[in-house]
Design an enzyme around this catalytic site. Structure first.
Site, PDB file in Angstrom:
ATOM      1  N   LYS A  87     -64.850 -44.249  31.778  1.00 37.19           N
ATOM      2  CA  LYS A  87     -64.336 -44.271  30.326  1.00 37.19           C
ATOM      3  C   LYS A  87     -65.390 -45.325  29.706  1.00 37.19           C
ATOM      4  CE  LYS A  87     -60.470 -43.754  28.153  1.00 37.19           C
ATOM      5  NZ  LYS A  87     -59.211 -44.358  28.162  1.00 37.19           N
TER       6      LYS A  87
HETATM    7  C1  E4P Z   1     -56.787 -43.298  26.095  1.00 35.03           C
HETATM    8  O1  E4P Z   1     -56.713 -43.848  27.227  1.00 35.03           O
HETATM    9  C2  E4P Z   1     -56.829 -44.320  24.888  1.00 35.03           C
HETATM   10  O2  E4P Z   1     -57.429 -45.450  25.504  1.00 35.03           O
HETATM   11  C3  E4P Z   1     -55.416 -44.456  24.566  1.00 35.03           C
HETATM   12  O3  E4P Z   1     -54.987 -43.320  24.294  1.00 35.03           O
HETATM   13  C4  E4P Z   1     -55.236 -45.419  23.356  1.00 35.03           C
HETATM   14  O4  E4P Z   1     -53.818 -45.326  22.962  1.00 35.03           O
HETATM   15  P1  E4P Z   1     -53.284 -46.390  21.799  1.00 35.03           P
HETATM   16  O5  E4P Z   1     -53.859 -46.624  20.675  1.00 35.03           O
HETATM   17  O6  E4P Z   1     -51.810 -46.259  22.045  1.00 35.03           O
HETATM   18  O7  E4P Z   1     -53.920 -47.690  22.494  1.00 35.03           O
END
Ligand code: E4P
Length: 224
Positions: A87
């Site tokens: 990622k």
């Molecule tokens: C995916 O892994 C994203 O980093 C995550 O869904 C972000 O979520 P948040 O907006 O609740 O931090």
């Protein structure tokens, strides 16, 4: 449609992998932080053991420099396994890293996507998944559904293999909306799945059926 778990909690993953058709597990450094003091690589390997190789494992780089991101990716791939989706946030530096990682044949999930333009660039860079942050976009008064629809049109227009992995959800309605607007996949915390089944009508229907069966047959199962 792919459903993924946005958690690094081993108990949650072990439980929900039995319930939900889990296509993958995603996390980010903030999600990892919730697990307290862990051996990061051992922990990620434990997640892989639970989900197997038929589900995808998405692990985020932490470094903010190009060289650092590539070094993080290399370490993740060597310490966990080479099937991991790396990622990478779609910043300018991240986009450069995504291009390089794809050149090296690495699986990539382009993350931290708040705008269509970031998504268009990540699609052009051949990211395997792009992760628009649904709730965060809505909080910024941007129409996440419209953005996802356009991302999916861009994928069709360019005949790309990239899939939209919508992320950052605070409720079930947002997940439905993301999928209906064109996301191929959605990653969510187990709180969202619990929310989805918290509707008392579901349990009431189950109890009513059981009660009616019992009234006639004197038992709560067919298998007696
Ligand atoms: C995916 O892994 C994203 O980093 C995550 O869904 C972000 O979520 P948040 O907006 O609740 O931090």
């Amino acid at each position: 449609m792919e459903f993924m778990l946005d958690t690094a909690n081993l108990e949650e993953i072990s439980t929900f992998v039995k319930i939900v058709p889990v296509a993958g597990v995603t996390s980010n450094p903030s999600i990892i932080k919730k697990e307290g003091e862990i051996n990061f690589f051992e922990h990620m390997k434990s997640i892989r053991q639970i989900i197997g190789f038929e589900s995808s494992l998405h692990v985020q780089v932490v470094a903010e420099t190009y060289g650092g991101m590539l070094a993080d990716a290399k370490m993740i791939l060597s310490q966990i396994d080479d099937q991991v989706y790396i990622k990478v946030p779609v910043s300018q530096v991240g986009l450069r890293a995504i291009k390089e990682l794809k050149k090296q044949g690495v699986n990539v999930t382009a993350t931290a996507i708040y705008t269509k333009f970031q998504a268009y660039l990540a699609i052009a860079a051949k990211a395997d998944y792009i992760a628009p942050y649904f709730n965060r976009m809505e909080n910024l008064n941007s129409d996440a559904c419209e953005a996802i629809t356009e991302m999916s049109r861009e994928i069709e227009r360019t005949n790309s293999q990239t899939k939209i992995l919508a992320a950052s959800f605070k409720n079930v309605k947002q997940v439905n909306s993301a999928l209906e607007c064109g996301a191929h996949a959605a990653t969510m915390g187990v709180d969202i799945i619990n929310q989805a089944f918290a509707n008392p009508s579901i349990q009431k229907a189950v109890t009513d059926f059981s009660t009616d069966w019992q009234a006639v047959n004197g038992d709560t199962t067919i298998a007696t």
